[in-house]
Design an enzyme around this catalytic site. Structure first.
Site, short mmCIF file in Angstrom:
data_model
loop_
_atom_site.label_atom_id
_atom_site.label_comp_id
_atom_site.label_asym_id
_atom_site.label_seq_id
_atom_site.Cartn_x
_atom_site.Cartn_y
_atom_site.Cartn_z
N VAL A 265 62.83 4.27 18.70
CA VAL A 265 61.44 3.78 18.65
C VAL A 265 61.16 3.39 17.20
O VAL A 265 61.52 4.12 16.27
CB VAL A 265 60.45 4.86 19.13
CG1 VAL A 265 59.00 4.36 19.03
CG2 VAL A 265 60.76 5.25 20.58
N ASP B 102 70.20 8.48 16.06
CA ASP B 102 71.32 9.33 15.64
C ASP B 102 72.52 9.02 16.55
O ASP B 102 72.92 9.84 17.38
CB ASP B 102 70.92 10.81 15.74
CG ASP B 102 69.76 11.13 14.83
OD1 ASP B 102 69.95 11.12 13.61
OD2 ASP B 102 68.63 11.35 15.33
N GLY C 2 61.26 19.28 15.84
CA GLY C 2 59.81 19.30 15.65
C GLY C 2 59.32 18.18 14.73
O GLY C 2 60.02 17.21 14.47
N LEU D 211 56.90 16.17 15.57
CA LEU D 211 57.12 15.15 16.61
C LEU D 211 56.47 13.81 16.26
O LEU D 211 55.44 13.76 15.59
CB LEU D 211 56.56 15.66 17.94
CG LEU D 211 57.12 17.00 18.44
CD1 LEU D 211 56.47 17.36 19.78
CD2 LEU D 211 58.63 16.97 18.58
N SER E 134 61.00 8.42 12.15
CA SER E 134 61.76 9.60 11.75
C SER E 134 60.80 10.60 11.14
O SER E 134 59.84 10.21 10.45
CB SER E 134 62.81 9.20 10.69
OG SER E 134 63.27 10.34 10.01
N SER E 135 61.06 11.88 11.37
CA SER E 135 60.20 12.91 10.77
C SER E 135 60.27 12.81 9.25
O SER E 135 59.35 13.21 8.54
CB SER E 135 60.65 14.30 11.21
OG SER E 135 60.66 14.38 12.62
N ARG E 136 61.37 12.29 8.72
CA ARG E 136 61.55 12.22 7.26
C ARG E 136 60.78 11.06 6.62
O ARG E 136 60.70 11.00 5.39
CB ARG E 136 63.03 12.10 6.93
CG ARG E 136 63.81 13.40 7.17
CD ARG E 136 65.21 13.35 6.59
NE ARG E 136 65.85 14.65 6.60
CZ ARG E 136 66.72 15.06 7.54
NH1 ARG E 136 67.04 14.28 8.54
NH2 ARG E 136 67.26 16.27 7.47
N GLY F 180 59.07 8.73 18.78
CA GLY F 180 60.47 8.77 19.21
C GLY F 180 60.70 9.95 20.15
O GLY F 180 61.38 9.83 21.18
N HIS F 181 60.13 11.11 19.79
CA HIS F 181 60.27 12.29 20.65
C HIS F 181 59.50 12.10 21.96
O HIS F 181 59.96 12.52 23.03
CB HIS F 181 59.74 13.54 19.93
CG HIS F 181 60.47 13.85 18.65
ND1 HIS F 181 59.89 13.70 17.41
CD2 HIS F 181 61.74 14.30 18.43
CE1 HIS F 181 60.76 14.04 16.48
NE2 HIS F 181 61.88 14.41 17.06
O1 PAF Z 1 68.41 15.31 16.46
C1 PAF Z 1 67.89 16.41 16.18
O2 PAF Z 1 66.67 16.54 16.04
C2 PAF Z 1 68.79 17.60 15.95
O3 PAF Z 1 69.99 17.24 15.33
C3 PAF Z 1 69.06 18.41 17.22
C4 PAF Z 1 69.81 17.58 18.26
C5 PAF Z 1 67.74 18.87 17.82
C6 PAF Z 1 69.91 19.63 16.90
O4 PAF Z 1 69.30 20.47 16.00
#
Ligand code: PAF
Length: 280
Positions: free
Chosen positions: A176, A150, A31, A33, A185-187, A36-37
């Site tokens: 992205v 990742d 989540g 988002l 990144s969400s972070r 990238g998502h």
């Molecule tokens: O990449 C992520 O957001 C998480 O590691 C995943 C693959 C959804 C697993 O919790």
């Protein structure tokens, strides 16, 4: 877009879609988002499948002193973004539904888990592999999409799927980036304005390192040193920088095959990661 937190409901919806002959594409996320998502969903849509997005901040992949509690969450905003991106089914289970009791069965992917991010985050990839296995069993997708930011996670999940015969194609989607190159990144929301400006060092130093390899540098330690010295010019604290084989993340003494240059840097308590794959 359909939306549910119930595992049984997901199974029913998927079964109906399968009866109509539809392929299923899964985009697993935690989540909060960002683009990238959205890029993962765009790739999934190209497969002309029913696109299922999961949103689950997985407690099993966070260490005791990590940011599980403060990890950013906003389901309403995520649902709006998922729908706009073209998600067909949003699955957002509660932790109690995913882990009704303490887990005894977990998934481990051997030595690949203990290097790079796994060295600094013991148990992290066991948590990832376990929750992704659960999601695969619940959704039973034909395809699953993961971001290449990742990279280690992508490689581990590809190996898991092969070793355990999941009938699923794992697809990696390019990172992205913001205009200045910082990986989305969400972070990133945790960064102060100064840290945000400095954080571009990950991408810039990776780019310089990749150029050095392309110019003929074969010594991975020299590549690591180059990145370390660039990070040292900022307020960031290097967690690790390593050059490893892109295919299986094993150590390389000489750059004579495709490698991944992977880096993790802390800005205050925010840990950012990035990587580049370079063909030798
Ligand atoms: O990449 C992520 O957001 C998480 O590691 C995943 C693959 C959804 C697993 O919790």
């Amino acid at each position: 877009m359909q939306s549910t937190e119930k595992i049984a409901e997901v199974r029913q919806i998927i079964q109906k879609a399968r009866e109509k002959g539809r392929k299923i594409a899964l985009v697993p996320t935690m989540g909060y988002l960002h683009e990238g998502h959205v890029a993962l969903v765009a790739e999934a849509k190209k497969a002309e499948a029913m696109v299922v997005m999961s949103i689950f901040v997985n407690p099993l992949q966070f260490g005791p002193n990590e940011d599980y509690e403060r990890y950013p969450r906003d389901l309403e905003r995520d649902a709006r973004m998922a729908e706009a991106a073209g998600v067909d089914l949003l699955f957002h289970p509660k932790a109690k539904a995913m882990y009704p009791e303490a887990m005894l069965a977990t998934v481990q992917v051997g030595v690949m888990e203990n290097v790079l991010c796994g060295g600094s985050r013991p148990g992290h990839f066991r948590g990832v592999a376990t929750v992704v296995s659960k999601l695969f069993h619940i959704v039973q997708p034909d395809l699953a999409f993961f971001g290449l930011k990742d990279y280690q996670q992508y490689r581990i999940l590809k190996k898991m799927v092969m070793d355990l015969n999941f009938p699923i194609e794992v697809i990696g989607v390019p990172t992205v980036r913001e205009v200045d190159g910082l990986a989305k990144s969400s972070r990133n929301v945790y960064l102060s304005p100064k840290e945000r400006a400095e954080a571009v060092v990950l991408y810039q130093s990776l780019g310089e390192a990749a150029a050095a390899i392309r110019d003929g540098q074969k010594d991975p330690r020299k590549i690591e040193k180059l990145i370390r010295s660039r990070v040292d010019e900022t307020s960031g604290r290097l967690d690790y920088v390593e050059v490893r084989a892109a295919s299986d993340l094993t150590n390389v003494e000489w750059i004579d095959r495709s490698v991944v240059i992977a880096v993790a840097v802390y800005f205050s308590s925010t840990r950012l990661i990035d990587n580049l794959v370079v063909q030798a």
